[in-house]
Scaffold this motif. Structure first.
Motif, PDB file in Angstrom:
ATOM      1  N   VAL A 158       0.957  -1.170   0.009  1.00 34.31           N
ATOM      2  CA  VAL A 158       0.121   0.066   0.152  1.00 34.31           C
ATOM      3  C   VAL A 158       0.811   1.342  -0.047  1.00 34.31           C
ATOM      4  CG1 VAL A 158      -1.634   1.375   1.085  1.00 34.31           C
ATOM      5  CG2 VAL A 158      -2.154  -1.240   1.067  1.00 34.31           C
ATOM      6  N   ARG A 159       1.784   1.225   0.885  1.00 30.77           N
ATOM      7  CA  ARG A 159       2.755   2.462   1.185  1.00 30.77           C
ATOM      8  C   ARG A 159       3.355   2.691  -0.401  1.00 30.77           C
ATOM      9  NH1 ARG A 159       3.759   0.748   6.391  1.00 30.77           N
ATOM     10  NH2 ARG A 159       5.426  -0.268   5.677  1.00 30.77           N
ATOM     11  N   ALA A 160       3.912   1.473  -1.183  1.00 31.99           N
ATOM     12  CA  ALA A 160       4.261   1.521  -2.641  1.00 31.99           C
ATOM     13  C   ALA A 160       3.688   2.072  -3.500  1.00 31.99           C
ATOM     14  CB  ALA A 160       5.132   0.055  -2.849  1.00 31.99           C
ATOM     15  N   GLY A 161       2.309   2.213  -3.274  1.00 30.93           N
ATOM     16  CA  GLY A 161       1.250   2.691  -4.064  1.00 30.93           C
ATOM     17  C   GLY A 161       0.343   1.940  -4.691  1.00 30.93           C
ATOM     18  N   VAL A 162      -0.179   0.869  -4.228  1.00 29.33           N
ATOM     19  CA  VAL A 162      -1.215  -0.092  -4.911  1.00 29.33           C
ATOM     20  C   VAL A 162      -2.207  -0.187  -3.827  1.00 29.33           C
ATOM     21  CG1 VAL A 162      -1.875  -2.280  -5.571  1.00 29.33           C
ATOM     22  CG2 VAL A 162       0.693  -1.526  -5.740  1.00 29.33           C
ATOM     23  N   SER A 163      -3.368   0.133  -4.083  1.00 26.35           N
ATOM     24  CA  SER A 163      -4.546   0.214  -3.285  1.00 26.35           C
ATOM     25  C   SER A 163      -5.524  -0.726  -3.828  1.00 26.35           C
ATOM     26  CB  SER A 163      -5.366   1.704  -2.963  1.00 26.35           C
ATOM     27  OG  SER A 163      -4.651   2.559  -2.116  1.00 26.35           O
ATOM     28  N   HIS A 164      -6.121  -1.590  -2.842  1.00 25.22           N
ATOM     29  CA  HIS A 164      -7.110  -2.721  -3.362  1.00 25.22           C
ATOM     30  C   HIS A 164      -8.522  -2.236  -3.064  1.00 25.22           C
ATOM     31  CE1 HIS A 164      -7.553  -7.324  -3.601  1.00 25.22           C
ATOM     32  NE2 HIS A 164      -8.564  -6.740  -4.158  1.00 25.22           N
ATOM     33  N   VAL A 165      -9.309  -2.245  -3.875  1.00 26.10           N
ATOM     34  CA  VAL A 165     -10.706  -2.172  -3.638  1.00 26.10           C
ATOM     35  C   VAL A 165     -11.618  -3.500  -3.881  1.00 26.10           C
ATOM     36  CG1 VAL A 165     -13.287  -0.981  -4.024  1.00 26.10           C
ATOM     37  CG2 VAL A 165     -10.897   0.148  -4.621  1.00 26.10           C
TER      38      VAL A 165
END
Length: 250
Positions: free
Chosen positions: A74-81
């Motif tokens: 998540v901190r690297a830039g990936v968000s999961h919906v």
């Protein structure tokens, strides 16, 4: 931006994904389509760090994340919906959104997330109107907006969207898909989209992959997949609408 190479995923002895390779370029919307049980959600779960590949590699933004922890991804830039939205029903809309910024608070320091919150409210005005309302009392479409808004609070470079149209009326699904286009066109986000409504997904995607029983059978520009007779027979079914395009001036 995202690259999977020869990824194998399994639940115990059950092989869910076999030797899957795909890539998503910066600024693309890429659709991953296939029947229930094909392994689509499993692949998103692996990218977000909730499942470890048995073999193969996953790279994001030039970094190997195959064994990375979910919060680091998540901190690297990936968000999961996630599929099913999974909002926290008793909590207010705004508190649900604020939870999406948790990785930005480190070592007791609080980061100012007001600009991101205002950005979410600008994209989804209904959420601002209902910001003090319990999220569980919202409609399905509004809850999907909360789930997407919560993901945006992490300031992602890429969104993983799992069945954003699931359980929604066709008119509401159209609205959600227009928002997905805005995420790419207005915010510059990259999107990997899993969606049962294959026709709707391919209409807004740049490229697509067809997954069947854990294997990628076809890939190519979304328009070519829409015109492919085998894809039409197997996956395209009833049309959501003739067009899902941004409103003029949106």
């Amino acid at each position: 931006m995202l690259r999977l190479r020869n990824v194998d995923l399994a639940y115990g002895r059950i092989q869910a994904v076999r030797r899957a390779s795909l890539h998503v370029g910066k600024g693309e919307i890429v659709a991953l389509i296939g029947a229930n049980g094909a392994g689509k959600t499993t692949m998103l779960t692996a990218v977000s760090g909730l499942m470890r590949p048995a073999s193969g590699s996953i790279e994001f933004d030039g970094r190997d994340i195959t064994r990375a922890q979910a919060d680091a991804i998540v901190r690297a830039g990936v968000s999961h919906v996630p599929e099913g939205r999974l909002v926290f029903g008793p909590m207010t809309v705004e508190d649900n959104l604020l939870l999406g910024s948790f990785t930005r608070h480190r070592l007791g320091r609080r980061t100012d997330v007001r600009p991101e919150l205002e950005q979410v409210y600008a994209m989804f005005p209904r959420l601002e109107e209902r910001r003090l309302q319990a999220a569980g009392t919202l409609s399905g479409g509004e809850q999907q907006m909360v789930a997407i808004g919560r993901a945006l609070m992490a300031k992602p470079k890429m969104l993983l969207l799992d069945e954003p149209g699931m359980g929604l009326a066709p008119t509401v699904t159209k609205e959600i898909f227009r928002y997905i286009l805005k995420l790419r066109d207005a915010l510059g986000l990259t999107v990997l989209l899993v969606e049962q409504n294959a026709r709707a997904a391919l209409r807004i995607a740049d490229r697509g992959y067809v997954l069947e029983t854990g294997r990628i059978l076809l890939q190519g520009p979304a328009g070519e997949l829409l015109a492919n007779n085998d894809v039409q027979r197997a996956y395209l079914g009833r049309d959501l609408d003739r067009e899902i395009q941004p409103e003029q001036g949106a």
